[in-house]
Design a protein around this motif. Structure first.
Motif, PDB file in Angstrom:
ATOM      1  N   LEU A  94       6.863   1.460  10.201  1.00  0.00           N
ATOM      2  CA  LEU A  94       7.595   0.196  10.294  1.00  0.00           C
ATOM      3  C   LEU A  94       6.767  -0.883  10.983  1.00  0.00           C
ATOM      4  O   LEU A  94       6.754  -2.042  10.559  1.00  0.00           O
ATOM      5  CB  LEU A  94       8.911   0.415  11.044  1.00  0.00           C
ATOM      6  CG  LEU A  94       9.819  -0.805  11.225  1.00  0.00           C
ATOM      7  CD1 LEU A  94      10.349  -1.279   9.867  1.00  0.00           C
ATOM      8  CD2 LEU A  94      10.975  -0.479  12.160  1.00  0.00           C
ATOM      9  N   HIS A  95       6.051  -0.499  12.044  1.00  0.00           N
ATOM     10  CA  HIS A  95       5.296  -1.474  12.845  1.00  0.00           C
ATOM     11  C   HIS A  95       3.807  -1.490  12.494  1.00  0.00           C
ATOM     12  O   HIS A  95       2.993  -1.986  13.282  1.00  0.00           O
ATOM     13  CB  HIS A  95       5.501  -1.167  14.330  1.00  0.00           C
ATOM     14  CG  HIS A  95       6.935  -1.262  14.766  1.00  0.00           C
ATOM     15  ND1 HIS A  95       7.648  -2.439  14.740  1.00  0.00           N
ATOM     16  CD2 HIS A  95       7.806  -0.310  15.221  1.00  0.00           C
ATOM     17  CE1 HIS A  95       8.882  -2.225  15.171  1.00  0.00           C
ATOM     18  NE2 HIS A  95       9.007  -0.944  15.460  1.00  0.00           N
ATOM     19  N   ASN A  96       3.492  -0.950  11.312  1.00  0.00           N
ATOM     20  CA  ASN A  96       2.106  -0.999  10.813  1.00  0.00           C
ATOM     21  C   ASN A  96       1.105  -0.373  11.785  1.00  0.00           C
ATOM     22  O   ASN A  96      -0.008  -0.867  11.957  1.00  0.00           O
ATOM     23  CB  ASN A  96       1.704  -2.443  10.501  1.00  0.00           C
ATOM     24  CG  ASN A  96       2.561  -3.068   9.420  1.00  0.00           C
ATOM     25  OD1 ASN A  96       2.688  -2.522   8.328  1.00  0.00           O
ATOM     26  ND2 ASN A  96       3.175  -4.200   9.729  1.00  0.00           N
ATOM     27  N   GLN A  97       1.515   0.729  12.398  1.00  0.00           N
ATOM     28  CA  GLN A  97       0.644   1.452  13.313  1.00  0.00           C
ATOM     29  C   GLN A  97       0.255   2.812  12.732  1.00  0.00           C
ATOM     30  O   GLN A  97      -0.178   3.692  13.457  1.00  0.00           O
ATOM     31  CB  GLN A  97       1.359   1.636  14.662  1.00  0.00           C
ATOM     32  CG  GLN A  97       1.697   0.320  15.347  1.00  0.00           C
ATOM     33  CD  GLN A  97       2.620   0.496  16.550  1.00  0.00           C
ATOM     34  OE1 GLN A  97       3.217   1.563  16.739  1.00  0.00           O
ATOM     35  NE2 GLN A  97       2.746  -0.544  17.354  1.00  0.00           N
ATOM     36  N   ASP A  98       0.398   2.947  11.433  1.00  0.00           N
ATOM     37  CA  ASP A  98       0.164   4.223  10.761  1.00  0.00           C
ATOM     38  C   ASP A  98      -1.215   4.245  10.121  1.00  0.00           C
ATOM     39  O   ASP A  98      -1.918   3.230  10.070  1.00  0.00           O
ATOM     40  CB  ASP A  98       1.216   4.443   9.671  1.00  0.00           C
ATOM     41  CG  ASP A  98       1.124   3.370   8.596  1.00  0.00           C
ATOM     42  OD1 ASP A  98       0.431   3.590   7.593  1.00  0.00           O
ATOM     43  OD2 ASP A  98       1.743   2.293   8.773  1.00  0.00           O
ATOM     44  N   SER A  99      -1.578   5.417   9.629  1.00  0.00           N
ATOM     45  CA  SER A  99      -2.833   5.577   8.886  1.00  0.00           C
ATOM     46  C   SER A  99      -2.553   6.148   7.502  1.00  0.00           C
ATOM     47  O   SER A  99      -3.360   6.893   6.948  1.00  0.00           O
ATOM     48  CB  SER A  99      -3.788   6.499   9.659  1.00  0.00           C
ATOM     49  OG  SER A  99      -3.182   7.764   9.897  1.00  0.00           O
ATOM     50  N   VAL A 100      -1.404   5.798   6.950  1.00  0.00           N
ATOM     51  CA  VAL A 100      -0.986   6.302   5.645  1.00  0.00           C
ATOM     52  C   VAL A 100      -1.866   5.687   4.562  1.00  0.00           C
ATOM     53  O   VAL A 100      -2.170   4.490   4.588  1.00  0.00           O
ATOM     54  CB  VAL A 100       0.490   5.966   5.376  1.00  0.00           C
ATOM     55  CG1 VAL A 100       0.907   6.421   3.978  1.00  0.00           C
ATOM     56  CG2 VAL A 100       1.379   6.611   6.431  1.00  0.00           C
ATOM     57  N   GLU A 101      -2.263   6.516   3.586  1.00  0.00           N
ATOM     58  CA  GLU A 101      -3.099   6.044   2.489  1.00  0.00           C
ATOM     59  C   GLU A 101      -2.393   4.947   1.687  1.00  0.00           C
ATOM     60  O   GLU A 101      -1.167   4.963   1.532  1.00  0.00           O
ATOM     61  CB  GLU A 101      -3.444   7.202   1.558  1.00  0.00           C
ATOM     62  CG  GLU A 101      -4.295   8.287   2.180  1.00  0.00           C
ATOM     63  CD  GLU A 101      -4.524   9.427   1.204  1.00  0.00           C
ATOM     64  OE1 GLU A 101      -5.209   9.201   0.192  1.00  0.00           O
ATOM     65  OE2 GLU A 101      -4.009  10.532   1.455  1.00  0.00           O
ATOM     66  N   ALA A 102      -3.195   4.016   1.173  1.00  0.00           N
ATOM     67  CA  ALA A 102      -2.658   2.859   0.460  1.00  0.00           C
ATOM     68  C   ALA A 102      -1.824   3.252  -0.751  1.00  0.00           C
ATOM     69  O   ALA A 102      -0.873   2.547  -1.115  1.00  0.00           O
ATOM     70  CB  ALA A 102      -3.804   1.945   0.037  1.00  0.00           C
ATOM     71  N   LYS A 103      -2.152   4.380  -1.383  1.00  0.00           N
ATOM     72  CA  LYS A 103      -1.426   4.775  -2.594  1.00  0.00           C
ATOM     73  C   LYS A 103       0.057   5.025  -2.335  1.00  0.00           C
ATOM     74  O   LYS A 103       0.881   4.884  -3.241  1.00  0.00           O
ATOM     75  CB  LYS A 103      -2.064   6.012  -3.218  1.00  0.00           C
ATOM     76  CG  LYS A 103      -1.966   7.277  -2.370  1.00  0.00           C
ATOM     77  CD  LYS A 103      -2.629   8.466  -3.072  1.00  0.00           C
ATOM     78  CE  LYS A 103      -2.513   9.744  -2.249  1.00  0.00           C
ATOM     79  NZ  LYS A 103      -3.148  10.902  -2.932  1.00  0.00           N
TER      80      LYS A 103
END
Length: 248
Positions: free
Chosen positions: A100-109
């Motif tokens: 939610l707060h853009n603090q992740d490292s989730v792949e763009a896909k």
């Protein structure tokens, strides 16, 4: 009767927006809609979930991770890697908040095409806003409750979204029956799902993740699917693939 009616209305309005907008649209993109209609359903989700509003963007990304990594250590909510329901809910909350707060490292896909109305995402997550919804629920109960036990329903109102999530993410991975062999523990929790509006046909969904109708057997009625067909006929949404009713 007023309190029970309000509880039933909140339960089904909330689960409807979760299964229709957050799950089938934001997560799986089973159908498309215009940006204007997307905002309408954002607002309806905000009203339906109230104090437990779940970001369609964060929900969509997190649910995609669940399908990609079901019942592994990378699953955002797996009973197999949790000590209990509360532990799973807490872990899910931490992952959800990072996304939610853009603090992740989730792949763009996993982020491709998810809805993102920044204003409503911000508004729905404000603690003062969540608190205001909770106060409104409480005042309604003070006004109309006729017995003390009715107030025991209030915590469910406060946490409606997460409660709906945990019913499926915990119980439908531990109990129920299986129609299809899948690479995880997903099960169909209820043979006739009038409680979760089709969401409890979890094994079916994990087998055919892009299918808008979650029911397969003759008794597996998915209450959300007829609504999807109506909205498609009215050109409010457009189904991407053929999702006609097919039973086993």
């Amino acid at each position: 009767m007023i309190i029970l009616g309000f509880f039933v209305l909140h339960w089904y309005f909330s689960i409807l927006m979760q299964t229709f907008f957050l799950h089938r649209y934001a997560s799986h993109q089973m159908f498309t809609m215009s940006k204007s209609w997307e905002k309408v359903f954002y607002i309806l989700t905000f009203i339906a979930q109230g104090s437990s509003f779940l970001s369609p963007r964060a929900y969509g990304i997190m649910h995609r991770l669940h399908h990609a990594h079901a019942d592994t250590e990378e699953d955002p909510h797996s009973p197999s890697y949790s000590k209990g329901i509360l532990d799973m809910m807490w872990k899910t909350r931490l992952i959800y908040n990072r996304i939610l707060h853009n603090q992740d490292s989730v792949e763009a896909k996993f982020k491709k095409g998810v809805p993102n109305w920044k204003f409503m995402e911000w508004l729905g997550d404000l603690w003062i806003c969540r608190l205001a919804w909770g106060v409104l629920y409480t005042l309604f109960y003070i006004k109309f409750a006729t017995a003390w036990w009715m107030f025991l329903l209030l915590p469910i109102h406060y946490l409606m979204g997460p409660i709906h999530g945990v019913i499926i993410n915990w119980y439908a991975h531990r109990y129920g029956y299986v129609n299809f062999e899948v690479d995880d523990t997903a099960k169909n929790l209820l043979p006739l799902d009038l409680l979760m509006m089709g969401e409890s046909y979890h094994n079916n969904h994990h087998k055919y993740g892009g299918r808008a109708n979650f029911g397969f057997k003759w008794h597996e009625f998915d209450p959300t699917y007829p609504l999807i067909k109506i909205l498609d006929a009215l050109h409010i949404i457009k189904l991407k693939i053929n999702n006609d009713l097919k039973y086993m």
